[in-house]
Design an enzyme around this catalytic site. Structure first.
Site, PDB file in Angstrom:
ATOM      1  N   HIS A 175     -53.608  58.923 -52.981  1.00  0.00           N
ATOM      2  CA  HIS A 175     -54.060  58.357 -51.715  1.00  0.00           C
ATOM      3  C   HIS A 175     -52.943  58.188 -50.689  1.00  0.00           C
ATOM      4  CE1 HIS A 175     -56.364  55.836 -48.979  1.00  0.00           C
ATOM      5  NE2 HIS A 175     -55.405  54.947 -49.033  1.00  0.00           N
ATOM      6  N   CYS A 176     -51.695  58.084 -51.131  1.00  0.00           N
ATOM      7  CA  CYS A 176     -50.639  57.627 -50.217  1.00  0.00           C
ATOM      8  C   CYS A 176     -49.851  58.751 -49.558  1.00  0.00           C
ATOM      9  CB  CYS A 176     -49.689  56.687 -50.960  1.00  0.00           C
ATOM     10  SG  CYS A 176     -50.454  55.129 -51.463  1.00  0.00           S
ATOM     11  N   ILE A 177     -49.044  59.456 -50.336  1.00  0.00           N
ATOM     12  CA  ILE A 177     -48.085  60.391 -49.752  1.00  0.00           C
ATOM     13  C   ILE A 177     -48.757  61.526 -48.974  1.00  0.00           C
ATOM     14  CG2 ILE A 177     -46.161  61.941 -50.239  1.00  0.00           C
ATOM     15  CD1 ILE A 177     -45.524  60.166 -52.655  1.00  0.00           C
TER      16      ILE A 177
ATOM     17  N   CYS B 154     -51.456  61.391 -47.351  1.00  0.00           N
ATOM     18  CA  CYS B 154     -52.283  60.867 -46.260  1.00  0.00           C
ATOM     19  C   CYS B 154     -51.519  60.028 -45.234  1.00  0.00           C
ATOM     20  CB  CYS B 154     -53.416  60.008 -46.834  1.00  0.00           C
ATOM     21  SG  CYS B 154     -54.556  60.892 -47.917  1.00  0.00           S
ATOM     22  N   ASP B 155     -50.774  59.049 -45.720  1.00  0.00           N
ATOM     23  CA  ASP B 155     -50.249  58.017 -44.823  1.00  0.00           C
ATOM     24  C   ASP B 155     -49.387  58.549 -43.679  1.00  0.00           C
ATOM     25  OD1 ASP B 155     -51.609  56.428 -46.529  1.00  0.00           O
ATOM     26  OD2 ASP B 155     -49.872  55.384 -47.348  1.00  0.00           O
TER      27      ASP B 155
END
Length: 430
Positions: A275-277, A279-280
């Site tokens: 979910h993080c790298i 997307c953010d």
């Protein structure tokens, strides 16, 4: 400061913290709800998916073992409630927004779930509640989706209601850095908002780093994951450079990591996921485009990350070429499809792109992952090979090594390509 402390104490006495509603019971919301409940707070877990709530009740969810034990106890207690009814958040003293913030097919922020959750929160708000946005998003999200609508309804932030941002720091499957042991960043709209929100976050972890505003907290989360993205892109690039010199990139990284200052080890791999790298950083780039600002280093890093699966497939193609073979008709088994070891999560996993790219080049693809029975790929779905035999495949491409499982059968495969660069270390650790 004295008046602020006195004001907070008066408000805190008037607004006792006995229950918290958690909006979104996914990989962030469920561990958060379990942490709050273990800390002695009643929980109302809200999720629009009845199937998700049913899976939680039966324990068929991906959690670390400690949280599974918490869940087994919690689901039988009256003060741990699960519901699809968003209006029930009005019963809680505090509300945490833990919904996913992903990307659409054009790498643009998909704000639908977050906007819907915040709209429901505003619609059901009552005086005395504390609202904490934990979902990762762009700078100013708390102000646009919570503060302004609440003020428009006649509430005074910092007196009637308390709004803060405290981005989640949950690493699925990580038993070393659990939620209770990981510091949280927290920024409230006013000092009293920060203090009221800290009462809630302190139930999850004793370590809270307070910043001056929700915007500072939101930017912190974007910086954390952009930092990781840039350094992963660099590690992948150095792996390609090292290969050109016939040097083991892990040996180089381990040697560099012996320096006690000025270096942090990042490792190359087949790509990023979760979910993080992936997307953010795009939330930051999207917001910068709106102001015609540039972040060339971040832009290039995210481009390199997007290209990584193609580089892995090119490595397979080059290896076959050196052996006098082509890709068409070659049997390629991708070993592990989750985005990281020890979890059942395939969101944004580079393995899915790699499977598609291999198939597009004519390979006969399959995969083995003891944690994932099937995956969706272009043109349909694939089931895991339950008990692979090395001799049944021309190439085994190692993507994710799941701890605690046997990989000795790989010794019988004619060609093994390690996209993790650390397979031997992982094998001996199991």
């Amino acid at each position: 400061m004295t008046s602020t402390v006195a004001e907070f104490e008066t408000i805190a006495e008037r607004n006792e913290l006995t229950s918290v509603a958690v909006i979104g019971m996914g990989y962030v919301g469920l561990p958060t709800a379990l942490g709050l409940h273990a800390g002695g707070v009643g929980v109302i877990g809200i999720d629009l998916s009845q199937n998700r709530l049913d899976s939680i009740r039966t324990g068929e969810v991906d959690l670390i073992e400690a949280d599974h034990r918490r869940l087994e106890k919690a689901v039988h207690q009256e003060d741990f409630q699960l519901t699809t009814d968003s209006a029930r958040m009005a019963e809680a003293d505090a509300v945490l927004v833990c919904v996913p913030t992903g990307l659409d097919e054009y790498l643009m922020p998909d704000l639908g779930p977050l906007e819907a959750a915040c709209a429901a929160l505003v619609a059901n708000a009552r005086r005395g509640q504390t609202f904490i946005l934990t979902s990762t998003s762009y700078v100013g999200t708390s102000n646009r989706l919570l503060v302004k609508p609440l003020v428009a309804k006649g509430f005074t932030i910092g007196r009637d209601l308390f709004v803060a941002s405290s981005p989640e720091r949950i690493d699925p499957g990580n038993v070393t850095h659990t939620q209770s042991e990981t510091p949280r960043v927290l920024g409230g709209v006013t000092p009293v908002c920060t203090a009221m929100a800290q009462r809630v976050i302190n139930v999850l972890t004793p370590s809270v780093h307070c910043v001056s505003s929700p915007e500072a907290a939101e930017m912190t989360k974007l910086y954390e994951n952009t930092f990781r993205a840039v350094n992963i892109a660099l590690a992948n690039e150095f792996a390609e450079i090292s290969d050109g010199f016939a040097i083991d990139p892990i040996e180089v990284i381990d040697a560099a990591a012996s320096k006690p200052y000025g270096f942090m080890a990042f490792h190359p791999g087949p790509g990023v996921g979760g979910h993080c790298i992936p997307c953010d950083p795009h939330y930051l780039l999207w917001q910068l485009r709106a102001t015609q600002s540039n972040a060339p280093l971040v832009t290039q890093a995210m481009h390199a990350i997007a290209e990584r699966p193609k580089q892995v497939v090119d490595r397979v193609l080059n290896t076959l070429s050196r052996e006098g073979k082509g890709m068409a008709g070659t049997r390629v088994l991708v070993v592990g499809v989750t985005y990281k070891p020890g979890v059942q999560d395939v969101r944004s996993s580079s393995a899915l792109d790699i499977l598609d790219l291999l198939a597009a080049k004519g390979a006969k693809v399959g995969y083995y992952d003891p944690l994932v029975p099937n995956v969706r790929v272009t043109g349909g779905s694939l089931d895991t090979v339950p008990e692979p035999e090395g001799q049944d495949w021309d190439v085994a491409l190692i993507h994710t090594v799941q701890p605690g499982h046997d990989y000795e059968w790989l010794a019988d495969c004619p060609t093994v390509i390690d996209a993790t660069y650390r397979f031997d270390r992982a094998l001996f650790a199991n």
